[in-house]
Each structure stands twice: as structure tokens, then as C-alpha cells.
Scaffold this motif. Structure first.
Motif, PDB file in Angstrom:
ATOM      1  N   LYS A 181     -35.845 -17.372  19.924  1.00  0.00           N
ATOM      2  CA  LYS A 181     -35.648 -17.110  18.449  1.00  0.00           C
ATOM      3  C   LYS A 181     -36.356 -18.473  17.598  1.00  0.00           C
ATOM      4  O   LYS A 181     -37.022 -18.004  16.471  1.00  0.00           O
ATOM      5  N   THR A 182     -35.814 -19.494  17.959  1.00  0.00           N
ATOM      6  CA  THR A 182     -36.184 -20.586  17.105  1.00  0.00           C
ATOM      7  C   THR A 182     -37.574 -21.219  17.549  1.00  0.00           C
ATOM      8  O   THR A 182     -38.209 -22.210  16.888  1.00  0.00           O
ATOM      9  N   GLU A 183     -38.184 -20.552  18.443  1.00  0.00           N
ATOM     10  CA  GLU A 183     -39.419 -21.031  19.154  1.00  0.00           C
ATOM     11  C   GLU A 183     -39.509 -22.731  19.545  1.00  0.00           C
ATOM     12  O   GLU A 183     -40.355 -23.274  19.333  1.00  0.00           O
ATOM     13  N   GLN A 184     -38.112 -22.840  20.009  1.00  0.00           N
ATOM     14  CA  GLN A 184     -38.235 -24.169  20.431  1.00  0.00           C
ATOM     15  C   GLN A 184     -37.617 -24.349  21.912  1.00  0.00           C
ATOM     16  O   GLN A 184     -36.707 -23.899  22.137  1.00  0.00           O
ATOM     17  N   LEU A 185     -38.477 -24.954  22.840  1.00  0.00           N
ATOM     18  CA  LEU A 185     -38.082 -25.234  24.202  1.00  0.00           C
ATOM     19  C   LEU A 185     -38.545 -26.610  24.527  1.00  0.00           C
ATOM     20  O   LEU A 185     -39.568 -26.403  24.723  1.00  0.00           O
ATOM     21  N   ALA A 186     -37.676 -27.867  24.334  1.00  0.00           N
ATOM     22  CA  ALA A 186     -38.274 -28.936  24.634  1.00  0.00           C
ATOM     23  C   ALA A 186     -38.493 -29.172  26.202  1.00  0.00           C
ATOM     24  O   ALA A 186     -37.542 -28.925  26.947  1.00  0.00           O
ATOM     25  N   ASN A 187     -39.430 -29.792  26.576  1.00  0.00           N
ATOM     26  CA  ASN A 187     -39.655 -30.460  27.946  1.00  0.00           C
ATOM     27  C   ASN A 187     -38.613 -31.236  28.328  1.00  0.00           C
ATOM     28  O   ASN A 187     -38.262 -31.970  27.571  1.00  0.00           O
ATOM     29  N   TYR A 188     -37.776 -31.058  29.348  1.00  0.00           N
ATOM     30  CA  TYR A 188     -36.728 -31.759  29.802  1.00  0.00           C
ATOM     31  C   TYR A 188     -36.846 -33.237  29.914  1.00  0.00           C
ATOM     32  O   TYR A 188     -36.155 -34.254  29.697  1.00  0.00           O
ATOM     33  N   PHE A 189     -38.295 -33.813  30.124  1.00  0.00           N
ATOM     34  CA  PHE A 189     -38.430 -35.103  30.520  1.00  0.00           C
ATOM     35  C   PHE A 189     -39.247 -35.658  29.198  1.00  0.00           C
ATOM     36  O   PHE A 189     -39.503 -36.993  29.101  1.00  0.00           O
ATOM     37  N   ILE A 190     -40.088 -34.547  28.669  1.00  0.00           N
ATOM     38  CA  ILE A 190     -40.990 -35.240  27.541  1.00  0.00           C
ATOM     39  C   ILE A 190     -40.491 -34.592  25.973  1.00  0.00           C
ATOM     40  O   ILE A 190     -41.228 -33.446  25.810  1.00  0.00           O
ATOM     41  N   PRO A 191     -39.380 -35.043  25.519  1.00  0.00           N
ATOM     42  CA  PRO A 191     -38.954 -34.118  24.318  1.00  0.00           C
ATOM     43  C   PRO A 191     -39.883 -34.068  23.453  1.00  0.00           C
ATOM     44  O   PRO A 191     -39.589 -32.772  22.547  1.00  0.00           O
ATOM     45  N   GLY A 192     -40.953 -34.468  23.315  1.00  0.00           N
ATOM     46  CA  GLY A 192     -41.969 -34.350  22.159  1.00  0.00           C
ATOM     47  C   GLY A 192     -42.778 -32.922  22.461  1.00  0.00           C
ATOM     48  O   GLY A 192     -43.392 -32.385  21.415  1.00  0.00           O
ATOM     49  N   VAL A 193     -42.625 -32.522  23.789  1.00  0.00           N
ATOM     50  CA  VAL A 193     -43.471 -31.492  23.945  1.00  0.00           C
ATOM     51  C   VAL A 193     -42.567 -30.088  23.903  1.00  0.00           C
ATOM     52  O   VAL A 193     -41.677 -30.121  24.358  1.00  0.00           O
ATOM     53  N   ASN A 194     -43.133 -29.111  22.979  1.00  0.00           N
ATOM     54  CA  ASN A 194     -42.341 -27.891  22.845  1.00  0.00           C
ATOM     55  C   ASN A 194     -43.023 -26.784  23.711  1.00  0.00           C
ATOM     56  O   ASN A 194     -44.003 -26.311  23.420  1.00  0.00           O
ATOM     57  N   LEU A 195     -42.531 -26.538  24.901  1.00  0.00           N
ATOM     58  CA  LEU A 195     -42.932 -25.221  25.558  1.00  0.00           C
ATOM     59  C   LEU A 195     -43.153 -23.903  25.047  1.00  0.00           C
ATOM     60  O   LEU A 195     -43.958 -23.088  25.376  1.00  0.00           O
ATOM     61  N   PHE A 196     -42.369 -23.870  23.802  1.00  0.00           N
ATOM     62  CA  PHE A 196     -42.500 -22.569  23.235  1.00  0.00           C
ATOM     63  C   PHE A 196     -43.036 -22.587  21.601  1.00  0.00           C
ATOM     64  O   PHE A 196     -42.910 -21.860  20.943  1.00  0.00           O
ATOM     65  N   SER A 197     -44.105 -23.641  21.738  1.00  0.00           N
ATOM     66  CA  SER A 197     -44.662 -23.789  20.585  1.00  0.00           C
ATOM     67  C   SER A 197     -45.581 -22.716  20.225  1.00  0.00           C
ATOM     68  O   SER A 197     -46.032 -21.994  21.229  1.00  0.00           O
ATOM     69  N   ARG A 198     -46.095 -22.589  18.922  1.00  0.00           N
ATOM     70  CA  ARG A 198     -46.996 -21.277  18.758  1.00  0.00           C
ATOM     71  C   ARG A 198     -48.464 -21.447  19.438  1.00  0.00           C
ATOM     72  O   ARG A 198     -49.327 -20.524  19.768  1.00  0.00           O
ATOM     73  N   ASP A 199     -48.770 -22.728  19.532  1.00  0.00           N
ATOM     74  CA  ASP A 199     -50.185 -23.198  20.209  1.00  0.00           C
ATOM     75  C   ASP A 199     -49.964 -22.382  21.678  1.00  0.00           C
ATOM     76  O   ASP A 199     -51.088 -22.266  22.338  1.00  0.00           O
ATOM     77  N   LEU A 200     -48.868 -22.475  22.402  1.00  0.00           N
ATOM     78  CA  LEU A 200     -48.866 -22.080  23.769  1.00  0.00           C
ATOM     79  C   LEU A 200     -48.353 -20.694  24.022  1.00  0.00           C
ATOM     80  O   LEU A 200     -49.243 -19.821  24.894  1.00  0.00           O
ATOM     81  N   ILE A 201     -47.409 -20.004  23.150  1.00  0.00           N
ATOM     82  CA  ILE A 201     -47.057 -18.883  23.014  1.00  0.00           C
ATOM     83  C   ILE A 201     -46.884 -18.311  21.752  1.00  0.00           C
ATOM     84  O   ILE A 201     -46.153 -18.622  20.984  1.00  0.00           O
ATOM     85  N   ASP A 202     -47.352 -17.107  21.534  1.00  0.00           N
ATOM     86  CA  ASP A 202     -47.534 -16.427  20.219  1.00  0.00           C
ATOM     87  C   ASP A 202     -46.168 -15.832  19.947  1.00  0.00           C
ATOM     88  O   ASP A 202     -45.474 -15.510  20.814  1.00  0.00           O
ATOM     89  N   LYS A 203     -45.647 -15.832  18.605  1.00  0.00           N
ATOM     90  CA  LYS A 203     -44.618 -15.212  18.202  1.00  0.00           C
ATOM     91  C   LYS A 203     -44.080 -13.842  18.806  1.00  0.00           C
ATOM     92  O   LYS A 203     -43.215 -13.554  19.147  1.00  0.00           O
ATOM     93  N   PRO A 204     -45.051 -12.928  18.818  1.00  0.00           N
ATOM     94  CA  PRO A 204     -44.836 -11.552  19.186  1.00  0.00           C
ATOM     95  C   PRO A 204     -44.465 -11.659  20.614  1.00  0.00           C
ATOM     96  O   PRO A 204     -43.440 -10.738  21.008  1.00  0.00           O
TER      97      PRO A 204
END
Length: 366
Positions: free
Chosen positions: A322-345
Motif C-alpha cells: 500500500k505504501t509502496e515501501q519495502l526497504a532492502n534489509y541491508f541497504i535501507p536506501g534501496v526501496n524494492l517497491f519503488s515505482r521504478d521497479l514495480i508499477d502501482k497497478p
């Protein structure tokens, strides 16, 4: 909950691959892998120094359903490397070398001072292809290269069909890159001492391309901490004796297995629809680690609370979608659910399906 804990136990029985089934498959895989390693180590190539890094769901003992897919990492120690972060990505790097008086054994893979992932991978692939020819009567073949995949995939056809992804990983014994500084938030859960010890372990780089616009930056390497993940999963309790013979049994691994199974079953149900294509077990595993951080105490994971714990994991994962936020556990600056990686739909589609399952006692499990 709509689902009794006994029902979840039944599901776990179902996904618990018979030890026999797994060890049978693993035997063939190990045989092929050992054979390859011996050849690589005995040969005169740049890959003479490779060794096996035992990570992944099989070694973590959280492998479910398919005993026909294995991941194997071949690690190669590369001393004196210098990393140059790619585009503030935090996860992707160019690999350079500090001056090496004795010359550099990887010289031929350098491209303007940069260690070319694609050149190195091609050679690795070529050597493996040649070695596979020398393996008699197992019907082992090398699958053709998939764009953007860091793996060389072997297909073993007998006794049954098994695919093995071989991933080349560079091993660095230097301290972890700055992007990991605030990562691995396990101090409250496993303790500061464990954290410091883990951070003294080497780190690994795999030849995974960064996305660059619509294409790929072919020469980058991506950080990998699968060996640490394996370690955390193995020693997962606050108390040293968690899940040991005389210890108290927790349900952490059970929750991870159920989460993995949930995603796997949804992918099956929807025939790998485009919306689900980008989601993988690594997303589930990462979310699970964050729940362990959020609920650090063993008594929060009592086996008798399986139902509630699993529900917490599902709730957390839904929150991430929902929040489109899932931080890499080792690299907090990397969001695995960012829109660049996975579209909202796609995220909305998965949310909807998980919510349906959660409200109806997980019909997809049956």
C-alpha cells in the motif's frame, strides 16, 4: 482469524518437501556442481580460485514445493578492489582495482579500468559450457542466456528435470560499503554483538545489471548478502537455544514458508499474470526480516501463536504494498517497491488478491 492454526500446520505438512525428495534432487545437483568445481579449480583459467558458497532456500531449509530448482553461488575472492557507486543506487557498483604490483589476474576483463561484468560472465559461461560436455550421461545442458540474468542455468534431465542457476559472486573482505551503514537492523532482535560479528564477514557482488532508462547498464555489479541471510535464518532467535532440541520452538521459519507459499500459489492461480511477474520470494523474505525487527522477542513468535504471527506477516506485507515501501534489509536506501521497479497497478493487484485470501481463510492454500 478465519483459519485455525491446525489448518496452517496442515498446509506446512503439505509444503514440507519430503526430505527424501529433496535429498535425491540435491544429490544429483551436488554431483554436477562438485564436478564443475573440480574442473574449474584444476584448470588454468581466471576462475581457478572459485569455491562454493552455500546459500539460498535449500541451505536455509525454507525451500518449499519445487525440489527441481536450485541456486548455487560460486565465489571468487578478489583482493584490493575499489567500488564506485553507480548513480546513487546504493546497490549497484562499478568494480575497479587498486594498483596491484603483481599484475591483475583479471586483466583481460578490464574495460577502461572497470571490471566488465559482461566480459567476465561470458568467459565463465564459456568455460562451464565446455566442462559440461565432459560430464557423461547425466543429460546436463546449459540453457541459453537470458538477458539481465546474472546466472548460468544448467538443465539436468535425468533422473528428472532439475534446473540449477550458477551465479558468479565476487568476494571482498574489505569493510561493507557505506550504503549498508544503517542496514541490518538486528540489534534489538539478535543483539549488537551478533550484528558486529556479521558485519565483519566478507560481502559479495553478483553481475546484476542496473536498469538504465529502458535498458541495462551492463557493467555493474550488485551487492549480495545471501550468506548473512542464511546465517540470520539459522540463528534466528533472541535466545541462543531457540528451536534447538532443549529450546523453545518458535514459528519464524514457518511464517516465512507460508508467506513464500502464498506468493507461489497466487502466481500459479493467475498463471503468472503480468501483474505478478515482478514479485519474487526475495520480497517476501525481506518483509519477513523487517517483521522480525519489529517483533524482536521470542515470546512474540510462540509456535502456539502461529496463526497470529502469520497474520502479522501478511499485514506487514500488505502495508508495504500500500505504501509502496519495502526497504532492502541491508541497504535501507534501496526501496524494492519503488515505482521504478514495480508499477502501482501490480502492487494494487497483489494487495487485492492477498486481502481476498486473508478474508476467506486462504483458499489458495488448499
Amino acid at each position: 482469524g478465519a483459519m485455525g492454526a491446525w489448518k496452517l500446520q496442515t498446509v506446512l505438512e503439505k509444503v514440507r518437501l519430503s526430505r527424501h525428495e529433496i535429498s535425491e534432487a540435491a544429490e544429483v545437483v551436488n554431483w554436477v556442481v562438485e564436478h564443475l568445481l573440480r574442473r574449474l579449480q584444476g584448470g588454468e583459467s581466471e576462475f581457478k580460485g572459485v569455491a562454493l558458497l552455500r546459500t539460498g532456500s535449500y541451505y536455509e531449509r525454507v525451500k518449499i514445493s519445487a525440489p527441481n530448482q536450485f541456486n548455487v553461488m560460486f565465489k571468487l575472492e578478489v583482493p584490493r578492489i575499489q567500488l564506485e557507486e553507480y548513480c546513487n543506487s546504493g546497490a549497484h557498483y562499478f568494480v575497479k582495482f587498486k594498483r596491484n604490483p603483481g599484475g591483475n589476474p583479471l586483466e583481460q576483463f578490464l574495460e577502461k579500468e572497470i571490471l566488465s561484468a559482461s566480459k567476465m560472465l561470458s568467459k565463465f559461461r564459456k568455460i562451464i559450457k565446455e566442462e559440461i560436455k565432459n560430464i557423461e550421461d547425466t543429460g546436463v545442458t546449459v540453457e541459453r542466456k537470458r538477458r539481465g540474468s546474472p546466472a548460468v542455468t544448467l538443465l539436468i534431465s535425468k533422473p528428472k528435470e532439475i534446473s540449477v542457476d550458477i551465479i558468479l559472486a565476487l568476494e571482498s573482505k574489505s569493510s561493507w560499503p557505506a550504503s549498508t551503514q544503517k542496514g541490518l537492523p538486528i540489534s534489538q532482535w539478535l543483539g549488537a554483538k551478533v550484528k558486529n560479528n556479521l558485519k565483519r564477514q566478507p560481502f559479495y557482488l553478483v553481475p546484476k545489471h542496473a536498469k538504465e532508462g529502458s535498458g541495462f547498464q551492463e557493467e555493474t555489479w550488485r551487492l549480495s548478502f545471501s550468506h548473512i541471510e542464511k546465517d540470520i535464518l539459522k540463528n534466528h532467535g533472541q535466545s541462543k537455544t531457540c528451536c534447538e532440541i532443549d529450546g523453545v520452538k518458535c514459528c519464524r521459519k514457518e511464517c516465512l514458508k507460508l508467506m513464500k507459499y502464498l506468493l507461489e500459489q497466487l502466481k500459479k492461480k493467475f498463471g503468472n499474470r503480468r501483474e505478478l511477474a515482478k514479485f519474487c520470494s526475495y520480497h517476501v523474505k525481506t518483509a519477513f526480516f523487517h517483521v522480525c525487527t519489529q517483533d524482536p522477542h521470542d515470546n512474540q513468535w510462540h509456535l502456539k501463536n502461529l496463526e497470529c504471527c502469520f497474520d502479522n506477516c501478511v499485514a506487514y506485507f500488505l502495508q508495504c504494498l500500500k505504501t509502496e515501501q519495502l526497504a532492502n534489509y541491508f541497504i535501507p536506501g534501496v526501496n524494492l517497491f519503488s515505482r521504478d521497479l514495480i508499477d502501482k497497478p501490480s502492487k494494487e493487484f497483489l494487495s487485492k488478491q492477498i486481502e481476498y485470501e486473508r478474508n476467506n481463510g486462504f483458499p489458495v492454500f488448499w
